[in-house]
Design a protein around this motif. Structure first.
Motif, PDB file in Angstrom:
ATOM      1  N   GLU A  74       0.825  -1.207   0.000  1.00  0.00           N
ATOM      2  CA  GLU A  74       0.000   0.000   0.000  1.00  0.00           C
ATOM      3  C   GLU A  74       0.859   1.257   0.000  1.00  0.00           C
ATOM      4  N   SER A  75       1.968   1.217   0.707  1.00  0.00           N
ATOM      5  CA  SER A  75       2.881   2.363   0.782  1.00  0.00           C
ATOM      6  C   SER A  75       4.245   1.891   1.259  1.00  0.00           C
ATOM      7  N   ALA A  76       5.252   2.731   1.051  1.00  0.00           N
ATOM      8  CA  ALA A  76       6.581   2.420   1.574  1.00  0.00           C
ATOM      9  C   ALA A  76       6.564   2.387   3.097  1.00  0.00           C
ATOM     10  N   GLN A  77       5.799   3.286   3.699  1.00  0.00           N
ATOM     11  CA  GLN A  77       5.742   3.333   5.161  1.00  0.00           C
ATOM     12  C   GLN A  77       5.159   2.043   5.725  1.00  0.00           C
ATOM     13  N   ALA A  78       4.175   1.480   5.044  1.00  0.00           N
ATOM     14  CA  ALA A  78       3.595   0.213   5.505  1.00  0.00           C
ATOM     15  C   ALA A  78       4.647  -0.894   5.494  1.00  0.00           C
ATOM     16  N   HIS A  79       5.495  -0.899   4.494  1.00  0.00           N
ATOM     17  CA  HIS A  79       6.553  -1.907   4.433  1.00  0.00           C
ATOM     18  C   HIS A  79       7.605  -1.664   5.509  1.00  0.00           C
ATOM     19  N   ILE A  80       7.967  -0.419   5.719  1.00  0.00           N
ATOM     20  CA  ILE A  80       8.939  -0.070   6.767  1.00  0.00           C
ATOM     21  C   ILE A  80       8.423  -0.511   8.134  1.00  0.00           C
ATOM     22  N   GLU A  81       7.145  -0.255   8.407  1.00  0.00           N
ATOM     23  CA  GLU A  81       6.561  -0.643   9.693  1.00  0.00           C
ATOM     24  C   GLU A  81       6.519  -2.161   9.839  1.00  0.00           C
ATOM     25  N   ALA A  82       6.272  -2.880   8.738  1.00  0.00           N
ATOM     26  CA  ALA A  82       6.258  -4.343   8.796  1.00  0.00           C
ATOM     27  C   ALA A  82       7.643  -4.876   9.142  1.00  0.00           C
ATOM     28  N   LEU A  83       8.687  -4.261   8.584  1.00  0.00           N
ATOM     29  CA  LEU A  83      10.046  -4.692   8.888  1.00  0.00           C
ATOM     30  C   LEU A  83      10.428  -4.386  10.336  1.00  0.00           C
ATOM     31  N   ALA A  84       9.832  -3.320  10.895  1.00  0.00           N
ATOM     32  CA  ALA A  84      10.169  -2.908  12.258  1.00  0.00           C
ATOM     33  C   ALA A  84       9.442  -3.730  13.319  1.00  0.00           C
ATOM     34  N   ALA A  85       8.445  -4.506  12.904  1.00  0.00           N
ATOM     35  CA  ALA A  85       7.688  -5.313  13.862  1.00  0.00           C
ATOM     36  C   ALA A  85       8.551  -6.460  14.382  1.00  0.00           C
ATOM     37  N   PRO A  86       8.171  -7.081  15.512  1.00  0.00           N
ATOM     38  CA  PRO A  86       8.942  -8.213  16.036  1.00  0.00           C
ATOM     39  C   PRO A  86       9.080  -9.329  15.014  1.00  0.00           C
ATOM     40  N   GLY A  87      10.248  -9.955  15.006  1.00  0.00           N
ATOM     41  CA  GLY A  87      10.528 -10.996  14.029  1.00  0.00           C
ATOM     42  C   GLY A  87      11.641 -10.557  13.099  1.00  0.00           C
ATOM     43  N   ASP A  88      12.079 -11.470  12.251  1.00  0.00           N
ATOM     44  CA  ASP A  88      13.160 -11.206  11.306  1.00  0.00           C
ATOM     45  C   ASP A  88      12.552 -11.019   9.928  1.00  0.00           C
ATOM     46  N   GLY A  89      12.517  -9.779   9.422  1.00  0.00           N
ATOM     47  CA  GLY A  89      11.825  -9.492   8.170  1.00  0.00           C
ATOM     48  C   GLY A  89      10.384  -9.137   8.435  1.00  0.00           C
ATOM     49  N   ILE A  90       9.510  -9.433   7.462  1.00  0.00           N
ATOM     50  CA  ILE A  90       8.109  -9.046   7.634  1.00  0.00           C
ATOM     51  C   ILE A  90       7.305 -10.079   8.406  1.00  0.00           C
ATOM     52  N   GLY A  91       7.875 -11.245   8.688  1.00  0.00           N
ATOM     53  CA  GLY A  91       7.135 -12.288   9.377  1.00  0.00           C
ATOM     54  C   GLY A  91       7.380 -12.307  10.868  1.00  0.00           C
ATOM     55  N   SER A  92       6.440 -12.889  11.591  1.00  0.00           N
ATOM     56  CA  SER A  92       6.590 -13.058  13.027  1.00  0.00           C
ATOM     57  C   SER A  92       7.621 -14.147  13.323  1.00  0.00           C
ATOM     58  N   ALA A  93       7.989 -14.265  14.597  1.00  0.00           N
ATOM     59  CA  ALA A  93       9.002 -15.248  15.005  1.00  0.00           C
ATOM     60  C   ALA A  93       8.364 -16.626  15.154  1.00  0.00           C
ATOM     61  N   THR A  94       7.939 -17.200  14.005  1.00  0.00           N
ATOM     62  CA  THR A  94       7.304 -18.512  14.006  1.00  0.00           C
ATOM     63  C   THR A  94       8.261 -19.562  13.453  1.00  0.00           C
ATOM     64  N   GLU A  95       7.940 -20.818  13.686  1.00  0.00           N
ATOM     65  CA  GLU A  95       8.754 -21.906  13.164  1.00  0.00           C
ATOM     66  C   GLU A  95       8.738 -21.920  11.632  1.00  0.00           C
ATOM     67  N   LEU A  96       7.587 -21.577  11.056  1.00  0.00           N
ATOM     68  CA  LEU A  96       7.500 -21.564   9.597  1.00  0.00           C
ATOM     69  C   LEU A  96       8.433 -20.518   8.995  1.00  0.00           C
ATOM     70  N   TRP A  97       8.496 -19.336   9.602  1.00  0.00           N
ATOM     71  CA  TRP A  97       9.396 -18.295   9.095  1.00  0.00           C
ATOM     72  C   TRP A  97      10.854 -18.662   9.367  1.00  0.00           C
ATOM     73  N   HIS A  98      11.109 -19.306  10.496  1.00  0.00           N
ATOM     74  CA  HIS A  98      12.477 -19.741  10.787  1.00  0.00           C
ATOM     75  C   HIS A  98      12.943 -20.737   9.724  1.00  0.00           C
ATOM     76  N   ARG A  99      12.057 -21.621   9.309  1.00  0.00           N
ATOM     77  CA  ARG A  99      12.405 -22.594   8.267  1.00  0.00           C
ATOM     78  C   ARG A  99      12.751 -21.880   6.954  1.00  0.00           C
ATOM     79  N   VAL A 100      11.964 -20.854   6.610  1.00  0.00           N
ATOM     80  CA  VAL A 100      12.233 -20.081   5.393  1.00  0.00           C
ATOM     81  C   VAL A 100      13.605 -19.410   5.462  1.00  0.00           C
ATOM     82  N   GLN A 101      13.898 -18.821   6.608  1.00  0.00           N
ATOM     83  CA  GLN A 101      15.122 -18.017   6.757  1.00  0.00           C
ATOM     84  C   GLN A 101      16.389 -18.860   6.872  1.00  0.00           C
ATOM     85  N   THR A 102      16.244 -20.121   7.237  1.00  0.00           N
ATOM     86  CA  THR A 102      17.418 -20.998   7.395  1.00  0.00           C
ATOM     87  C   THR A 102      17.409 -22.135   6.381  1.00  0.00           C
TER      88      THR A 102
END
Length: 233
Positions: free
Chosen positions: A184-212
Motif C-alpha cells: 500500500e505504501s513504503a511506510q507500511a513496508h517499513i513498519e512491517a520490517l520494524a515489527a517483532p521478528g526477522d523481516g516481515i514475518g513473526s518469530a514462528t517456526e514456519l518463518w524460521h524454516r524459510v530463513q534458514t
C-alpha cells in the motif's frame, strides 16, 4: 503504436511466458527522472516492436540511484529477436540523452505463483523487490522455498494490512527467486520490517524454516515506485 499507461502490470497474466527484470544505476534522483523521460520519448516515437511484448514497465528506486525494468514477453525467442532488430537503436538514443548509465544485470525468470486476494482493489503505492540467491542451481529448491514462504504468509499470526500481493518468480538458471511484492505504501513496508521478528514475518517456526533454508546464500530488499508503463495501443 506505443501507448503510455499509469496502470500497474498484471504479474500473473497467463500469456507471460518470459518475464525479464533488469537494473540500471543512473546515480541521482534528477538522472532517474531524466532517464525515465528518455525511455518514454524513445519508445513512444516508435511503433510497438512486437506482438509478443505485452508490456514494459520502469520503476524508480528509493535509493535515489537505480531504475528497475520489468518486461513481459510471451517467449524468450521473441525477446532475442527484439534484441537483434530493435533494442540497440533504443539504447543508443537513451544513452545520448543521459550518458553514463550503468546496466547492472538482466535476469531471465518464469512466474511461479502469486499470493493475493481477488477482492483487493487497492493500487500499490510501493513495489518491494526481494531478490533471493541460492548456492548453485536447483529448480526443485526454488519451488520448495517459495512454497514454504507462501505457507508462512498464509499462517502468519499478525498479517500486515499494508501488504497487497506477492508474485514469485524463479530464475531460469535455477539460482534465484524474485518476489515482486505490492504494498500500500513504503511506510507500511517499513513498519512491517520494524515489527517483532526477522523481516516481515513473526518469530514462528514456519518463518524460521524459510530463513534458514539449506543452500540459501543471501537476499536483498529494495523499494521502488512505478514510474512508467508502456503498452501497445
Amino acid at each position: 503504436m506505443t501507448r503510455r499507461t499509469h496502470t500497474h502490470p498484471d504479474l500473473a497474466h497467463p500469456e507471460i511466458g518470459a518475464p525479464f527484470f533488469s537494473t540500471w544505476r543512473v546515480g541521482t534522483p534528477l538522472r532517474q527522472r531524466q532517464t525515465v523521460d528518455a525511455i518514454a520519448t524513445t519508445w513512444q516515437r516508435r511503433p510497438w516492436p512486437a506482438d509478443s511484448l505485452l508490456g514494459y514497465h520502469v520503476y524508480t528506486g528509493h535509493d535515489a540511484s537505480t531504475l528497475l525494468h520489468y518486461s513481459q514477453w510471451r517467449s524468450e525467442a521473441a525477446f532475442e529477436a527484439f534484441t537483434k532488430t530493435h533494442r540497440q537503436e533504443r539504447v543508443d538514443e537513451i544513452d545520448t540523452a543521459v550518458p553514463g548509465i550503468e546496466r547492472l544485470r538482466l535476469g531471465r525468470y518464469r512466474h511461479y505463483r502469486s499470493l493475493s486476494r481477488p477482492d483487493d482493489t487497492r493500487v500499490p503505492g510501493c513495489i518491494v523487490i526481494v531478490d533471493i540467491e541460492f548456492e548453485g542451481p536447483d529448480a526443485d529448491r526454488q519451488r520448495a522455498w517459495v512454497d514454504a514462504v507462501v505457507e508462512a504468509l498464509e499462517a502468519e499470526p499478525n498479517p500486515n494490512a499494508g501488504g497487497i500481493a506477492a508474485h514469485f518468480h524463479r530464475s531460469t538458471d535455477g539460482t534465484r527467486v524474485l518476489n515482486y511484492a505490492e504494498w500500500e505504501s513504503a511506510q507500511a513496508h517499513i513498519e512491517a520490517l520494524a515489527a517483532p521478528g526477522d523481516g516481515i514475518g513473526s518469530a514462528t517456526e514456519l518463518w524460521h524454516r524459510v530463513q534458514t533454508w539449506p543452500g540459501l546464500k543471501g537476499s536483498t530488499v529494495s523499494r521502488y515506485d512505478h514510474a512508467l508503463g508502456l503498452v501497445p495501443s
